[in-house]
Design a protein around this motif. Structure first.
Motif, PDB file in Angstrom:
ATOM      1  N   THR A 125       0.826  -1.206   0.000  1.00 32.47           N
ATOM      2  CA  THR A 125       0.000   0.000   0.000  1.00 32.47           C
ATOM      3  C   THR A 125       0.863   1.259   0.000  1.00 32.47           C
ATOM      4  O   THR A 125       0.506   2.260  -0.627  1.00 32.47           O
ATOM      5  N   LYS A 180       0.767   4.111  -3.002  1.00 30.18           N
ATOM      6  CA  LYS A 180       0.600   5.544  -2.748  1.00 30.18           C
ATOM      7  C   LYS A 180       1.672   6.346  -3.463  1.00 30.18           C
ATOM      8  O   LYS A 180       1.386   7.385  -4.091  1.00 30.18           O
ATOM      9  N   ASP A 232      -4.399   3.329  -7.400  1.00 28.08           N
ATOM     10  CA  ASP A 232      -5.584   3.348  -6.550  1.00 28.08           C
ATOM     11  C   ASP A 232      -5.985   1.973  -6.033  1.00 28.08           C
ATOM     12  O   ASP A 232      -6.606   1.864  -4.970  1.00 28.08           O
ATOM     13  N   CYS A 233      -5.673   0.936  -6.778  1.00 27.38           N
ATOM     14  CA  CYS A 233      -6.157  -0.406  -6.447  1.00 27.38           C
ATOM     15  C   CYS A 233      -5.167  -1.428  -6.986  1.00 27.38           C
ATOM     16  O   CYS A 233      -4.540  -1.201  -8.028  1.00 27.38           O
ATOM     17  N   GLN A 239      -9.455  -5.142   1.095  1.00 28.25           N
ATOM     18  CA  GLN A 239     -10.211  -4.304   0.168  1.00 28.25           C
ATOM     19  C   GLN A 239     -10.277  -2.864   0.662  1.00 28.25           C
ATOM     20  O   GLN A 239     -10.209  -1.919  -0.131  1.00 28.25           O
ATOM     21  N   GLY A 255      -7.410  -1.029  -0.428  1.00 27.72           N
ATOM     22  CA  GLY A 255      -7.261  -0.891  -1.872  1.00 27.72           C
ATOM     23  C   GLY A 255      -6.725  -2.122  -2.561  1.00 27.72           C
ATOM     24  O   GLY A 255      -6.292  -2.046  -3.713  1.00 27.72           O
TER      25      GLY A 255
END
Length: 284
Positions: free
Chosen positions: A40, A44, A49-50, A78, A81
């Motif tokens: 994550t 970033k 985004d996912c 989830q 992301g």
């Protein structure tokens, strides 16, 4: 919106040890420690985004235990992301029951890795399994082409993939590594345009490896910007998915690579997110 359709994570307690072992086996560099937390952070920094998490079952007896853990963590991942797929193994016998269970718990797809599972994709066990995944309405993401950890045998060559597509005709099949890592001559000649998706995982830039003294040296070149754009258009940019293979690639470098090609803004938008949203049946 950017969706990375091909990443790997491991439980935080073991991720550092696992990634070191895999890096040593393949003699390749890693860019995160393969924990969800490090992924994550990388997302970033890259403006992603996912991400889709892809587990690899190296033994049949891992299937239920690993999938149980992923089902427990699915909602928390989830929220961070990360969409997790489940995993199966061609030697796992009760695969139809496991597919129903995964689907009931909101799992959208299955990752298969012929090299780590020691089975050619042309084997009947793989054909039956991929057919069942398709029958269940799930996505099947399949490692294609060579693998740095298994240099002496190609478990997913273009001829084998063409046989699989002909015999099974799966509806939601994603061929990783633009249809076959380091097999792109054959992909361009015979596979591009087939009724499948391709992802861009581990396809850009120079692959580095660790020598015996842990020095990072250039290993081999992947697709150039020009060749990637040509292959994406030949296959159809509406069937190409942005993917990095993180932790084995730098997510920010992959975003920059696609942005630097001569693909149009619409083509880039398809690759970065539109195609993945369609395949995942996401509205936003």
């Amino acid at each position: 919106m950017i969706i990375d359709f091909h990443t790997h994570t491991f439980p935080s307690k073991i991720s550092g040890r696992v990634i070191e072992n895999l890096s040593r086996t393949g003699h390749i560099r890693y860019y995160t420690d393969a924990s969800c937390e490090d992924l994550t952070g990388s997302m970033k920094r890259a403006g992603i985004d996912c991400a889709v998490n892809l587990p690899v079952m190296t033994r049949a007896d891992q299937v239920v235990k690993v999938n149980d853990d992923l089902i427990r963590k699915r909602e928390a991942m989830q929220e961070a992301g990360i969409i997790t797929f489940g995993g199966l193994h061609p030697a796992f016998e009760d695969y139809r029951t496991e597919l129903r269970r995964l689907k009931e718990h909101g799992i959208r797809g299955i990752k298969l890795h012929p090299a780590f599972q020691g089975t050619d994709v042309s084997n009947i066990s793989f054909k039956r399994l991929i057919g069942a995944i398709s029958d269940a309405g799930l996505i099947c993401l399949l490692h294609c082409g060579k693998d740095v950890s298994f240099p002496d045998h190609d478990y997913a060559s273009v001829p084998q993939l063409l046989e699989l597509i002909r015999d099974v005709a799966p509806e939601k099949l994603v061929l990783a590594h633009m249809g076959g890592w380091q097999n792109w001559d054959d992909v361009e000649k015979d596979l591009a345009g087939a009724p499948v998706w391709m992802d861009t995982a581990y396809c850009f830039g120079t692959v580095s490896y660790r020598d015996g003294e842990e020095n990072l040296l250039p290993y081999r070149e992947n697709l150039s910007r020009e060749r990637f754009a040509r292959l994406a258009r030949q296959h159809g940019t509406d069937k190409v998915l942005f993917a990095t293979d993180c932790p084995w690639s730098d997510q920010k470098a992959y975003v920059d690579f696609v942005e630097s090609t001569d693909l149009s803004a619409e083509e880039k938008e398809q690759i970065f997110a539109k195609n993945a949203m369609k395949l995942l049946d996401r509205k936003e």
